[in-house]
Write an enzyme that holds these catalytic residues in place. Sequence first.
Site, PDB file in Angstrom:
ATOM      1  N   TYR A  47      95.438 -57.735  34.517  1.00 21.77           N
ATOM      2  CA  TYR A  47      94.413 -56.686  34.388  1.00 21.77           C
ATOM      3  C   TYR A  47      93.030 -57.332  34.507  1.00 21.77           C
ATOM      4  O   TYR A  47      92.749 -58.360  33.865  1.00 21.77           O
ATOM      5  CB  TYR A  47      94.521 -55.989  33.018  1.00 21.77           C
ATOM      6  N   GLU A  99      87.936 -51.344  37.710  1.00 25.31           N
ATOM      7  CA  GLU A  99      89.171 -51.942  37.196  1.00 25.31           C
ATOM      8  C   GLU A  99      90.125 -52.255  38.336  1.00 25.31           C
ATOM      9  O   GLU A  99      90.257 -51.450  39.258  1.00 25.31           O
ATOM     10  CB  GLU A  99      89.917 -50.954  36.285  1.00 25.31           C
TER      11      GLU A  99
END
Length: 385
Positions: free
Chosen positions: A107, A195
């Site tokens: 992530y 993201e």
Amino acid sequence: MKLHEYQAKQILRDFGLPVPNGEVATTPEGAKAIAERLGKRVVIKAQVHMGGRGKAGGIKLADTPDEAYAAAKEILGKRLISPQNPQGMVAEAVLVEEAIEIEKEYYIGITVDRTTQRNALMVSQQGGMDIEEVAATHPEAIATLPVDPLLGLTDYGIREVLFGAGFTMEGVKMLAPILQGLYRAYLACDANLAEINPCAVTRDGRVICADAKMTLDENALYRQKRLAQYHEESIEDPIEAEAQRRGLAYVRLGGDIGIIGNGAGLVMCTVDEVARAGGRPANFLDIGGGAKADRVRNAVELVMMDPNVKGLLFNIFGGITRGDEVARGILEALATLEVKVPIVVRLAGTHAEEGRALLAGTPLIPAETMQEAARKIVELAQQAG
Ligand code: GDP
Ligand code: MN
């Protein structure tokens, strides 16, 4: 303003980040054609502004163009529901991309951290579909770095955050260019969130941005001409999109009492007052200061586009906006629109007397105070059924 995955990925591509090849389709035939062009196993991904698409059935793998057709057919037009988005969203487009063989899922994210007044870079080795769960149960698995705006993202900052997330020097070599690219894209687009989740490592050891999510600061769109084109597309509600075109601040709230007022604060108070009187506001609509007759007509038209509206409440405090202007606007709107629901009008402030005089003898119901106006419209809407 939220961007779709394919839009965010185009930005990342422009900034030199590794993104799978792919194109957008709005029909199963289109998806099949893209799969044929790519000539390999593809992944079909619903383009909706919500997280958790994987779990909601919005992501499907297809080995052949015919499978791509079937997958797109299943996703397009279907309501996808995820824990993050219980009311669900309908996909009108799918991204068809070459599938990747994912070995590990990391992530990477950047967002504004109000506490440190910095952009914060976040990294975790436990990326993928359950990052929210990781954040809730293992917050230590996510390393965060507040980025100094003057220094920018430094090499030692990158090492610090990656080591903090448990990466080795090998991970630093692999991910540093991704972090730098994402940070540059984030700044250049005036984003407030960017993201990559998952940032995938493939079986053959390549890093690739398998999913991308970006939200942009709407206040910066004046200097983001290329991205401004995505704005209308980012609005899901058709009435909100129309309001955007007409330059009015409208937010759909889901109830049955239409609300129009001047000034955001006053309109928010009115929304509260309607709720307190036992009603359910259908919308927020601020006609702003100095609202002229045609603007009021536009506003009434917008509110009445919502078929659930059973009553309309005007709450106008005349300051810059003159009461007689608004009254004239309301009358003009009603003359051309055939509004069938009861309308309560509260006018106060500059030229309120003149405004009220104009409304006398019409079916409009006057009210002295905001509370009285809210009570009246809720009562009338209930009577109307
Ligand atoms: P999200 O659920 O809305 O965040 O959608 P993602 O794009 O992140 O996809 C969810 C999951 O689907 C990822 O975590 C991957 O495990 C899987 N996935 C997405 N793209 C691919 C792909 O090209 N190949 C494979 N094997 N899995 C993928
Ligand atoms: Mn994802």
